[in-house]
Each structure stands twice: as C-alpha cells, then as structure tokens.
Scaffold this active site. Sequence first.
Site, short mmCIF file in Angstrom:
data_model
loop_
_atom_site.label_atom_id
_atom_site.label_comp_id
_atom_site.label_asym_id
_atom_site.label_seq_id
_atom_site.Cartn_x
_atom_site.Cartn_y
_atom_site.Cartn_z
N GLN A 1 29.67 9.23 43.15
CA GLN A 1 29.36 9.48 44.55
C GLN A 1 28.09 10.27 44.73
O GLN A 1 27.56 10.86 43.79
CB GLN A 1 30.52 10.22 45.21
CG GLN A 1 30.85 11.57 44.54
CD GLN A 1 32.14 12.17 45.07
OE1 GLN A 1 32.11 13.10 45.85
NE2 GLN A 1 33.28 11.61 44.65
N HIS B 1 26.06 12.72 48.16
CA HIS B 1 26.22 13.35 49.46
C HIS B 1 24.88 13.33 50.20
O HIS B 1 23.82 13.46 49.57
CB HIS B 1 26.72 14.77 49.31
CG HIS B 1 27.98 14.88 48.49
ND1 HIS B 1 29.15 14.26 48.86
CD2 HIS B 1 28.23 15.50 47.31
CE1 HIS B 1 30.08 14.52 47.95
NE2 HIS B 1 29.54 15.26 46.99
N GLU C 1 27.19 20.94 46.56
CA GLU C 1 28.34 21.42 45.80
C GLU C 1 27.87 22.18 44.55
O GLU C 1 26.79 21.95 44.02
CB GLU C 1 29.20 20.26 45.31
CG GLU C 1 29.80 19.39 46.38
CD GLU C 1 30.59 18.22 45.82
OE1 GLU C 1 31.24 17.52 46.61
OE2 GLU C 1 30.53 17.98 44.58
N HIS D 1 26.84 11.57 40.98
CA HIS D 1 27.62 12.36 40.02
C HIS D 1 29.07 11.88 40.02
O HIS D 1 29.55 11.26 40.98
CB HIS D 1 27.58 13.86 40.36
CG HIS D 1 28.12 14.19 41.71
ND1 HIS D 1 27.38 14.04 42.87
CD2 HIS D 1 29.34 14.67 42.11
CE1 HIS D 1 28.10 14.42 43.91
NE2 HIS D 1 29.30 14.79 43.48
N ARG E 1 30.06 6.47 48.25
CA ARG E 1 30.52 6.13 46.90
C ARG E 1 29.67 5.03 46.28
O ARG E 1 29.21 4.13 46.97
CB ARG E 1 31.99 5.73 46.96
CG ARG E 1 32.88 6.91 47.35
CD ARG E 1 34.32 6.52 47.56
NE ARG E 1 35.11 7.71 47.86
CZ ARG E 1 35.24 8.23 49.08
NH1 ARG E 1 34.62 7.67 50.11
NH2 ARG E 1 35.95 9.32 49.28
#
Length: 391
Positions: free
Chosen positions: A100, A102, A137, A259, A278
């Site tokens: 995925q 972001h 993240e 990642h 995804r």
Amino acid sequence: MDRLSTTVRPYAWGSTTAIPELLGTAPTGEPQAEMWMGAHPGAPSRVTRHTPQGARELSLDEVIAADPERELGPAALARFGPRLPFLLKILAAGAPLSLQVHPDAARARTGYDAEERAGIPLDAPHRNYRDPHHKPELICALTPFEGFCGFRRPAETADLLAALDVDSLKPYVDLLHAHPEDAALREVLTAVLTADPAGIATTVDETAAACARLGGAHAPYAALAHHFPGDPGVLAALLLNHVLLQPGEALYLGAGVPHAYLTGLGVEIMANSDNVLRCGLTPKHIDVPELLRVVRFEAGDPGVLRPEASPAGEEVYETPVDEFRLSRYARPEGAAPADLTTATPQILLATAGSPRVGELTLTPGQSVFVPAGETVELSGGGTLFRATVLA
C-alpha cells in the site's frame, strides 16, 4: 491522567501469540493484529472520568469533544482542530499485510472532496479517500520485524529478476535498465498492475517457484506468493527494498512510499487517517490510475531510523511531520525521575518492565492519556513510549 482501556483488532493477518505474550495473557487462538490507543472513531480508547453524577466510562473522542482546549491544549487545537491528530498502535503481524501507499495532504484533500461531490458513500468498497487527511506512519520494532519499504535501485532489481531465469520477466528486466529510473519504475509497476489477470498469475507462479528454488535474497518473495498465489502484488513487491528491523529500529513511511509489513511486533504511530491506496496482496479494491498518481517513483535506501538520545534519557525518532512525535525511555530500575510535562496531549505506553507515571504503575501493553499541560513524572524501570504532537 487517565488509564486507557483499549481495543484489539482481530484482522486476519494478525499474530495469534505476539500481543498475548506482551500482555502476559493466554492466547485465544484467534488473530490479534492491532491494539489501538487514541481517539479514532473506529475504535476509540475509553477512560473513566469522575463527574458530579459519579464515575463514568467515556470514549476518548467524547472526552476531547467535550473540552478540546483543556484536553489538547491551545496550540494543538489551533493547529489540528478539535481532534487528536495521531493514533498509536501495537501492531502484531503474523502474515503479510497488503502492499500500500498513502497520499500527501494535498492529494488527500482533493481526492476526498471529489468523492464527496460524486456522492460515493464513505463505506463504499471502491472509495479511496475516507477523510481529507494525509497518513504518514512510523513503525518501531519491538521484536525482529520484516517488511518491504520503498523502491530498490532498478538495476539491482533487474539483476534479482534476471537471476530467476523466468521468460515472462525478461521484458521487465529490459525496462528496468532504461533511464531515467523513475520512468522505468513507473512503467514496470504499471505493466504489472494492468496485465491480463490470467497471464500475470502464471508469471507470479513461475516466479514464486524460481524464488523458492534459489532461496537467499529471493526467499521472502516465495513466502509472499505462498500467502497470495497468483497475486500481481508479489511482482510489485520485487521492486521494493526488503527490510529487517532489529528491536528499537524504525521505519518512517511518508506519502507515496509503497510498503508492506510481513512479520513481527512493533509500536506504530500515524496521523489519524484511514486513507490507503493498495497495490496488491489483497482482495480489496485497487484503483490503478489513482494509485499511480500517488506513488513516488523514487529509488533508494529505505532509511532505517535509530533514535537520537537526549541528556534526559528520552530517545526521539525524528520525522518530518507535526501530527506525531514518538520517543522512547529505556530506564534501569533506580533511574532518576524524568519530568514529562508538556503543553500538548500525550499517550504513554509501557512495553517492558513496570514504569510508573505519576501514581500509576504500567505493565507491558498498558497506556495512559495525559491531557495537555498536566504535570506528569516518569519513574521506575522499564521501557516507555511517548506519543505527542508538535504544535
């Protein structure tokens, strides 16, 4: 401060043993994937507050909504609005998560607004943007932690693929030798994700067999194909750096960085968002055109982070975002108390030993929410993670 009551998410990829071992509880036999600490509406932590009507259990998002300036502090409230801008987790991967990326803040806002105008329900399976926020993240390993992160240099990937001697991979090998590197990576990922499903499934199966036969650097991809036979995400993962973190090491995942986590136990912190696009290793919706707008086709080292220690004993994982700041205290018994008071909200999480925050003793897996400006002192021995914001 408030001791947090937390929710464990039973996603299928979760380990059946890692979180119970941390907590010192018996496994249930069911997967336990993530323990959430924060005010995310999907599974907010709960606290007990004393009111004129007596003690009441409230969700943390309710507590913040009732008095955001007191709970968050004026600086965080002005910067991020009346919401806790981060979510802290214990993540336990027993099987691979989806591959995925972001979006950045601008793309999240644009995509969210467009889908709102189109009237796509927030819970629609084909919706890409659940909120208007970005989702950087950070994952910090508590045990050896394996994953894929960022694009490997195309020439190195070409050598990895060529060694497999699979005929249907040879066009990708040729493309990866082309320049510039970003265009080569884009072309290969696009080709993999838009190929005929039956044909690409055959290529994945042949690639997996060759990876299993060769072993070594190819072994992780054979294991991946075991979980996701025929999935083009296996070939997409071959473009990425394979990373093994040791306890205390971390990875920062910025916008557009592909990642996937494979196995291991870690502390994860992220901006409070649900926006995920995804690339594979999942039965869920994959929007290839939108994905290609978001992915950053930049090759290089994944950038393993090690914390920077301060004289006060706080070890900080430096990242380029303000929604969260993660640090760690690894304290021997008898260490001098440390003042953790700050003008921003905090969540404090124990992962080893029995550190004490104020009058509360925490065992591994226990956590507290500390409102902005509340005096808090850390004492005792053990390992404590500290999550807050920069405002």
